[in-house]
Motif scaffolding. Structure first.
Motif, PDB file in Angstrom:
ATOM      1  N   PHE A 166       4.702  14.234 -13.355  1.00 40.46           N
ATOM      2  CA  PHE A 166       4.013  14.317 -14.650  1.00 40.46           C
ATOM      3  C   PHE A 166       2.693  15.096 -14.585  1.00 40.46           C
ATOM      4  O   PHE A 166       1.996  15.222 -15.590  1.00 40.46           O
ATOM      5  CB  PHE A 166       3.726  12.904 -15.201  1.00 40.46           C
ATOM      6  N   GLY A 167       2.304  15.535 -13.383  1.00 40.16           N
ATOM      7  CA  GLY A 167       1.061  16.288 -13.259  1.00 40.16           C
ATOM      8  C   GLY A 167      -0.149  15.432 -12.965  1.00 40.16           C
ATOM      9  O   GLY A 167      -1.164  15.923 -12.502  1.00 40.16           O
ATOM     10  N   ARG A 168      -0.051  14.115 -13.247  1.00 40.77           N
ATOM     11  CA  ARG A 168      -1.155  13.179 -12.960  1.00 40.77           C
ATOM     12  C   ARG A 168      -0.548  11.865 -12.491  1.00 40.77           C
ATOM     13  O   ARG A 168       0.546  11.500 -12.962  1.00 40.77           O
ATOM     14  CB  ARG A 168      -1.971  12.896 -14.218  1.00 40.77           C
ATOM     15  N   GLY A 220       0.816  -1.217   0.000  1.00 40.93           N
ATOM     16  CA  GLY A 220       0.000   0.000   0.000  1.00 40.93           C
ATOM     17  C   GLY A 220       0.845   1.259   0.000  1.00 40.93           C
ATOM     18  O   GLY A 220       0.617   2.175  -0.811  1.00 40.93           O
ATOM     19  N   SER A 221       1.840   1.315   0.875  1.00 34.77           N
ATOM     20  CA  SER A 221       2.662   2.529   0.936  1.00 34.77           C
ATOM     21  C   SER A 221       3.464   2.687  -0.350  1.00 34.77           C
ATOM     22  O   SER A 221       3.651   3.807  -0.843  1.00 34.77           O
ATOM     23  CB  SER A 221       3.578   2.493   2.165  1.00 34.77           C
ATOM     24  N   SER A 222       3.915   1.582  -0.897  1.00 31.03           N
ATOM     25  CA  SER A 222       4.688   1.660  -2.137  1.00 31.03           C
ATOM     26  C   SER A 222       3.823   2.153  -3.302  1.00 31.03           C
ATOM     27  O   SER A 222       4.242   3.023  -4.082  1.00 31.03           O
ATOM     28  CB  SER A 222       5.268   0.280  -2.450  1.00 31.03           C
ATOM     29  N   GLY A 223       2.603   1.595  -3.396  1.00 26.98           N
ATOM     30  CA  GLY A 223       1.698   2.031  -4.465  1.00 26.98           C
ATOM     31  C   GLY A 223       1.348   3.503  -4.338  1.00 26.98           C
ATOM     32  O   GLY A 223       1.333   4.249  -5.332  1.00 26.98           O
ATOM     33  N   LEU A 224       1.091   3.946  -3.099  1.00 29.52           N
ATOM     34  CA  LEU A 224       0.749   5.356  -2.880  1.00 29.52           C
ATOM     35  C   LEU A 224       1.907   6.283  -3.236  1.00 29.52           C
ATOM     36  O   LEU A 224       1.708   7.334  -3.868  1.00 29.52           O
ATOM     37  CB  LEU A 224       0.371   5.577  -1.409  1.00 29.52           C
ATOM     38  N   VAL A 225       3.111   5.899  -2.828  1.00 32.00           N
ATOM     39  CA  VAL A 225       4.275   6.744  -3.123  1.00 32.00           C
ATOM     40  C   VAL A 225       4.519   6.802  -4.635  1.00 32.00           C
ATOM     41  O   VAL A 225       4.841   7.869  -5.187  1.00 32.00           O
ATOM     42  CB  VAL A 225       5.528   6.234  -2.368  1.00 32.00           C
ATOM     43  N   ALA A 226       4.333   5.652  -5.308  1.00 28.64           N
ATOM     44  CA  ALA A 226       4.503   5.654  -6.769  1.00 28.64           C
ATOM     45  C   ALA A 226       3.472   6.578  -7.420  1.00 28.64           C
ATOM     46  O   ALA A 226       3.802   7.360  -8.335  1.00 28.64           O
ATOM     47  CB  ALA A 226       4.373   4.239  -7.315  1.00 28.64           C
ATOM     48  N   ALA A 227       2.225   6.522  -6.945  1.00 25.89           N
ATOM     49  CA  ALA A 227       1.184   7.397  -7.493  1.00 25.89           C
ATOM     50  C   ALA A 227       1.516   8.865  -7.219  1.00 25.89           C
ATOM     51  O   ALA A 227       1.416   9.716  -8.110  1.00 25.89           O
ATOM     52  CB  ALA A 227      -0.172   7.044  -6.881  1.00 25.89           C
ATOM     53  N   ALA A 228       1.960   9.149  -5.976  1.00 24.02           N
ATOM     54  CA  ALA A 228       2.267  10.544  -5.616  1.00 24.02           C
ATOM     55  C   ALA A 228       3.471  11.065  -6.387  1.00 24.02           C
ATOM     56  O   ALA A 228       3.471  12.205  -6.871  1.00 24.02           O
ATOM     57  CB  ALA A 228       2.515  10.632  -4.112  1.00 24.02           C
TER      58      ALA A 228
END
Lengths: 59, 442
Positions: free
Chosen positions: B279-281, B265-273
């Motif tokens: 890239f702006g999104r 979860g933390s890894s996915g969130l950090v990758a998204a952030a």
């Protein structure tokens, strides 16, 4: 160049093994293990460069 | 048998058997991710290849592999080096002969190891997708499952010399890889790297000036669904492996589930952030890569790190995965459509190192093995050095040799046509107008 990279990778591993087998004191042992890993990192640099050259990309 | 070779309680064996039932979900997840990140013209080929690779891995492992990997406490080839016993290789009979086929803990261990081999064999498919021939994939998998995986698996999980570093050389508790960050993910990721080197990039991936072109995956929903499936599967992988190979005990099951989820979860969130900032999104495929990188990184320490450390492990993995994917593609000419090298190899190596930094060995067999915690980081580094310095050259060498007899790469025409039509004779989505040559230079 790629062959040299793989030989260097193996050399790094042998250095790590030698550190475990031959050195008893924890300080020198850790230093030699790190040295072995440094050799492996050098090997990766060589391998990635070899791959780039093979793909015809400028250095 | 646990890693120390002592018999496990029945409750532990039962819970390991139940957890093992979840492991195929991890395979389904990886297969869905790999297929979704590829183009539609190769989707059926990738899913077919995933099935064939798992089948080839199972047969090769049970025929040959288990004989070399064995189970902790079983017969082994032991050499004396510097006055210490080094356990190099198991010496079980081929084809599981001599093992009780009912009620045997060794058979349970063989089953879990077989599932882990299947998972490992799926990882290189992500890196070498869209240009690797089906027959060559199966042959390469047979080598991985029959020889390479069992070797390292024995060293790390079967009472081998890496596991003995604690008792023989007072390096912490020996090499610890509870859920397989090294044995499964780093090995699979390094095999993917070897294949990307051998195969070269896909046609049209790089311009004649060496600039990479974007080749987006064809099904983002499938990729993200694969992440959910992988999470379920990972809960099984980490629980079964920790109990069987690290002797973590049933009492650790809740911690393993927590840590696995927190790391992903933390890894996915950090990758998204991080992709949102850059890239702006948020980028869906890089977020998926981050999620799986967290799963891979969190595996090694799932039973021995506190939950806060699992979050930290995930944060670093989520930051590393998108960054390394970009560097490999832009700077190092590595065409890895599934992100296998960055996600599994880099994530796995980080997970192994993190055990040396954050582990608390107060439970399971570690609490009573008589070893101090000091030197654990050296043992972890020795494991990483072995994967990079021995396993990678071995995988590359075997596949280089195999390429002389069974060519790995499809023909340029087959690649242009798509592997669905070229190798299978039918596309994954026959009712759609699927592709043109937009990704090929004219």
């Amino acid at each position: 160049m790629k062959m040299a990279g793989f030989l260097l990778l193996l050399s790094g591993w042998f250095l790590v093994l030698a550190a475990v087998v031959l050195l008893r004191a924890s300080g020198p042992q850790a230093v030699f293990v790190l040295a072995g890993i440094a050799v492996e990192i050098l090997a990766f640099v060589l391998l990635f460069r070899a791959h780039r050259i093979a793909r015809g990309r400028p250095e | 048998m646990s890693a120390a070779g002592a018999p496990l309680p029945d409750a532990d064996l039962l819970s390991a058997a139940f957890a093992a039932l979840l492991i195929p979900f991890a395979m389904v997840g990886l297969a869905a991710i790999n297929a979704g990140l590829g183009r539609s013209r190769n989707a059926a080929h990738l899913m077919t290849a995933s099935l064939c690779v798992v089948a080839a891995a199972a047969i090769a492992y049970l025929s040959l592999g288990f004989a070399w990997q064995g189970a902790a406490g079983g017969p082994a080839l032991v050499l004396s080096l510097g006055g210490k016993d080094w356990n190099w290789l198991a010496r079980q009979p081929l084809f599981l002969r001599g093992i009780a086929l009912s009620g045997s803990p060794v058979l349970l261990q063989a089953w879990v190891q077989l599932l882990c081999v299947g998972l490992t064999a799926l990882i290189p498919l992500g890196g070498a997708a869209e240009r690797w021939r089906l027959s060559a994939m199966c042959a390469s998998t047979a080598l991985l499952a029959g020889f390479v995986f069992p070797l390292f698996g024995h060293w790390a999980w079967g009472g081998g010399w890496l596991e003995q570093l604690g008792t023989n050389y007072h390096l912490g508790h020996g090499f610890v890889d509870a859920g397989g960050s090294g044995t499964i993910h780093t090995m699979g990721g390094l095999a993917a790297l070897a294949m990307t080197w051998l195969l070269g990039p896909r046609r049209g991936k790089y311009t004649s000036e060496g600039m990479p072109t974007a080749i987006p995956g064809h099904n983002g929903v499938q990729v993200l669904f694969g992440c959910f499936m992988a999470w379920v599967g990972w809960l099984g992988v980490n629980t079964a492996c920790s109990i069987l190979f690290s002797g973590s005990g049933l009492g650790s099951a809740a911690l393993i589930g927590l840590n696995t989820t927190l790391a992903a979860g933390s890894s996915g969130l950090v990758a998204a952030a991080s992709t949102r900032v850059r890239f702006g999104r948020p980028d869906a495929s890089l977020t998926a890569n981050g999620w799986v990188a967290g799963l891979a990184a969190g595996s090694a320490g799932c039973a021995v790190v506190p939950p806060a450390a699992a979050i930290l492990i995930g944060i670093v993995a989520g930051f590393l995965a998108p960054l390394v994917i970009e560097k490999l593609e832009l700077r190092l000419s590595i065409d890895d459509p599934g992100g296998a090298v960055s996600v599994h190899a880099v994530g796995g190596i980080w997970g192994l190192i993190a055990v040396g930094m954050f582990a608390r060995f107060s439970m399971g067999r570690f609490a009573n093995d008589g070893n101090a915690d000091s030197g654990q980081w050296v043992a972890q580094l020795i494991g990483v050095a072995t994967l990079a310095g021995f396993i990678l050259p071995l995988v590359y060498g075997l596949n280089w040799l195999l390429n002389r007899f069974v060519p790995h790469r499809v023909t340029p025409e087959g690649e242009r046509q798509g592997l669905d039509l070229h190798e299978l004779g039918a596309g994954a989505y026959p009712e759609f107008m699927t592709h043109t040559d937009e990704f090929f230079q004219r």
